[in-house]
Design an enzyme around this catalytic site. Structure first.
Site, PDB file in Angstrom:
ATOM      1  N   GLY A  76      19.333 -24.300  20.941  1.00  0.00           N
ATOM      2  CA  GLY A  76      19.648 -23.903  22.303  1.00  0.00           C
ATOM      3  C   GLY A  76      18.525 -23.043  22.868  1.00  0.00           C
ATOM      4  N   THR A  77      17.956 -22.214  22.017  1.00  0.00           N
ATOM      5  CA  THR A  77      16.851 -21.356  22.446  1.00  0.00           C
ATOM      6  C   THR A  77      15.703 -22.216  22.978  1.00  0.00           C
ATOM      7  OG1 THR A  77      17.454 -19.678  20.831  1.00  0.00           O
ATOM      8  CG2 THR A  77      15.169 -19.652  21.603  1.00  0.00           C
ATOM      9  N   ASN A 154      28.936 -15.290  26.283  1.00  0.00           N
ATOM     10  CA  ASN A 154      29.238 -15.340  24.856  1.00  0.00           C
ATOM     11  C   ASN A 154      30.004 -14.116  24.355  1.00  0.00           C
ATOM     12  OD1 ASN A 154      26.554 -14.521  25.739  1.00  0.00           O
ATOM     13  ND2 ASN A 154      26.175 -13.912  23.646  1.00  0.00           N
ATOM     14  N   GLN A 182      28.055 -21.818  25.543  1.00  0.00           N
ATOM     15  CA  GLN A 182      29.417 -21.455  25.126  1.00  0.00           C
ATOM     16  C   GLN A 182      30.485 -22.302  25.799  1.00  0.00           C
ATOM     17  OE1 GLN A 182      30.107 -19.384  22.738  1.00  0.00           O
ATOM     18  NE2 GLN A 182      28.103 -18.445  22.446  1.00  0.00           N
ATOM     19  N   ALA A 203      24.613 -27.512  19.951  1.00  0.00           N
ATOM     20  CA  ALA A 203      25.575 -28.234  19.108  1.00  0.00           C
ATOM     21  C   ALA A 203      26.420 -27.308  18.221  1.00  0.00           C
ATOM     22  CB  ALA A 203      24.844 -29.253  18.245  1.00  0.00           C
ATOM     23  N   HIS A 204      25.799 -26.274  17.631  1.00  0.00           N
ATOM     24  CA  HIS A 204      26.547 -25.498  16.628  1.00  0.00           C
ATOM     25  C   HIS A 204      27.621 -24.594  17.229  1.00  0.00           C
ATOM     26  CE1 HIS A 204      24.634 -21.364  16.749  1.00  0.00           C
ATOM     27  NE2 HIS A 204      23.648 -22.035  17.304  1.00  0.00           N
ATOM     28  N   THR A 240       8.999 -35.845  15.519  1.00  0.00           N
ATOM     29  CA  THR A 240       9.981 -36.817  15.032  1.00  0.00           C
ATOM     30  C   THR A 240      11.383 -36.246  15.173  1.00  0.00           C
ATOM     31  OG1 THR A 240       8.356 -37.705  13.522  1.00  0.00           O
ATOM     32  CG2 THR A 240      10.667 -38.184  13.002  1.00  0.00           C
ATOM     33  N   CYS A 326      23.257 -10.660  18.168  1.00  0.00           N
ATOM     34  CA  CYS A 326      21.904 -10.094  18.295  1.00  0.00           C
ATOM     35  C   CYS A 326      21.855  -8.585  18.446  1.00  0.00           C
ATOM     36  CB  CYS A 326      21.179 -10.685  19.499  1.00  0.00           C
ATOM     37  SG  CYS A 326      21.508 -12.398  19.788  1.00  0.00           S
TER      38      CYS A 326
HETATM   39  C1  LIG Z   1      24.663 -18.079  25.459  1.00  0.00           C
HETATM   40  C2  LIG Z   1      23.745 -18.546  24.384  1.00  0.00           C
HETATM   41  N1  LIG Z   1      22.591 -19.137  24.693  1.00  0.00           N
HETATM   42  C3  LIG Z   1      21.730 -19.577  23.772  1.00  0.00           C
HETATM   43  C4  LIG Z   1      22.000 -19.435  22.430  1.00  0.00           C
HETATM   44  C5  LIG Z   1      20.970 -19.856  21.432  1.00  0.00           C
HETATM   45  O1  LIG Z   1      21.275 -21.033  20.754  1.00  0.00           O
HETATM   46  P1  LIG Z   1      20.538 -21.353  19.346  1.00  0.00           P
HETATM   47  O2  LIG Z   1      21.215 -20.507  18.331  1.00  0.00           O
HETATM   48  O3  LIG Z   1      20.800 -22.818  19.105  1.00  0.00           O
HETATM   49  O4  LIG Z   1      19.109 -21.080  19.505  1.00  0.00           O
HETATM   50  C6  LIG Z   1      23.210 -18.838  22.042  1.00  0.00           C
HETATM   51  C7  LIG Z   1      23.539 -18.666  20.616  1.00  0.00           C
HETATM   52  O5  LIG Z   1      23.714 -17.583  20.118  1.00  0.00           O
HETATM   53  C8  LIG Z   1      24.104 -18.381  23.042  1.00  0.00           C
HETATM   54  O6  LIG Z   1      25.264 -17.780  22.739  1.00  0.00           O
END
Ligand SMILES: Cc1ncc(COP(=O)(O)O)c(C=O)c1O
Length: 380
Positions: A76-77, A154, A182, A203-204, A240, A326
């Site tokens: 996601g980052t 979140n 979220q 995804a996670h 890939t 975090c």
């Molecule tokens: C709101 C939000 N954005 C982005 C992320 C980042 O996702 P990833 O852990 O896949 O980098 C998170 C995950 O903690 C999140 O809660």
């Protein structure tokens, strides 16, 4: 981890979720015999390519977009970085304003701060954690290049008025991104309804695997790759493909789509039980976040007169957190940005439920947390 012979009750689904068994089953062949490179033209490659194509259709099915509007990323980052830095790269129209909210995850905040030649303005939120319309009307204007406001928070679950924000951003010619990390499986994430140009999916957070995300890019949105190399993902993300991760994400999206009504109704009811049970045992317990426009799985509460971290330490039978993974034991910057007093932010605990959470889990968790609160309170 085992606590007194038992497994802690997992109430930290906003940090991450267990992989859905259906996703795991779909992924396993791609870690075993179906190991081909999707770019190879032989049978092994074609099998992997077909699987990636199918997953892209499943993600598109959840978002209500075309498969061709999606780019798979390594997290996601990374999707947030591509949305922000990729959309700002090579801009020549003189717009230098960036706008986000005080709630954003570092994966949005940092690339916005890092954008050379742009100035970032942060939208304030009200005491329920919702961005204020008067602020965005004043701060998003003809100088604004890009607005990024998360779909749902979140830490305390506030759902933001993304559609109205997007309409305003577009009326002044700005791009609109939302981090929907979220949201999937908890609120509808139809891109047409949200009206956004860019949307991040992770995804996670909804029973898919870690290390895979996706970015929706509305056709015609100017964007440049950040990871350079060969022409994967229509030239927007070289490397890939993580075939098994992408397959797992596809299945997780399919599950989030077909189980939406059932999952959200269950989560809403479990959240209500958890809250009632906590309130019955802990006078003065306060709920943080909006009363209605809130994620159905997220309950952020402040224990009166004690630290949330101390309550969680005294309740090892419950796996939860004081906020985002975090910020450690510091008071949550999100709750402070909502204008909540420091004591209330210090007492906060985020309880986030998921598809595997049961009625018994929430009842037992509430009892353990109430006992832990009484212990910590008695210690003074
Ligand atoms: C709101 C939000 N954005 C982005 C992320 C980042 O996702 P990833 O852990 O896949 O980098 C998170 C995950 O903690 C999140 O809660």
């Amino acid at each position: 981890m085992t606590v007194d012979g038992g497994t802690p009750i997992y109430l930290d689904h906003n940090a991450t979720t267990p992989l859905a068994p259906e996703a795991l089953d779909a992924m396993l062949p791609f870690l075993r015999q179906d190991f081909g490179n999707p770019s190879s033209s032989h049978a092994y490659g074609r099998r992997a390519r077909d699987a990636v194509d199918q997953a892209r259709q499943q993600v598109a099915g959840l978002l209500g977009c075309q498969a061709a509007d999606l780019v798979f990323t390594g997290s996601g980052t990374e999707a947030n970085n591509l949305a922000i830095a990729g959309a700002l790269k090579g801009r020549t129209d003189g717009r230098q304003g960036l706008v986000n909210s005080v709630l954003e995850h570092p994966a949005v905040q940092e690339p916005m701060l890092d954008a050379a030649g742009f100035q970032l303005t942060r939208l304030p939120v009200d005491s329920a954690g919702v961005v204020e319309e008067t602020a965005w009307r004043a701060l998003v204007g003809p100088h604004t290049a890009l607005v990024s406001v998360m779909h749902a928070n979140n830490e305390m679950g506030a759902i933001q008025p993304v559609r109205r924000l997007a309409d305003h951003a577009h009326s002044v010619g700005a791009l609109m991104h939302t981090d929907a990390a979220q949201s999937a499986g908890k609120v509808p994430v139809q891109v047409a309804e949200l009206g956004v140009d860019l949307l991040t999916l992770v995804a996670h957070k909804f029973c898919g695997p870690k290390g895979v995300g996706a970015l929706f890019i509305r056709p015609g949105t100017p964007i440049h790759p950040l990871v350079l190399g060969a022409g994967h993902e229509r030239g927007l993300r070289a490397g890939t493909e993580n075939v098994c991760g992408i397959v797992g994400m596809g299945v997780a999206c399919e599950l989030a789509r077909v189980r939406f009504s059932e999952d959200t109704a269950r989560l809403r009811s479990l959240r209500a039980t958890l809250l009632q049970r906590l309130q019955a045992r802990i006078p003065g317990l306060l709920v943080n976040g909006p009363p209605v426009e809130v994620l159905c799985n997220t309950l952020n509460v402040s224990f009166p007169g004690v630290s949330g971290a101390a309550v969680l330490r005294a309740a090892p039978q419950v796996a939860a957190s004081t906020g985002s993974a975090c910020h450690g034991e510091e008071e949550s910057t999100v709750l402070l940005a909502m204008g909540l007093p420091r004591d209330r932010a210090r007492g906060a605990v985020r309880l986030s439920l998921g598809r595997v959470t049961t009625e018994e889990d929430v009842e037992r968790a509430a009892d353990h947390l109430a006992q832990a609160f009484q212990q910590v309170h008695a210690r003074g």
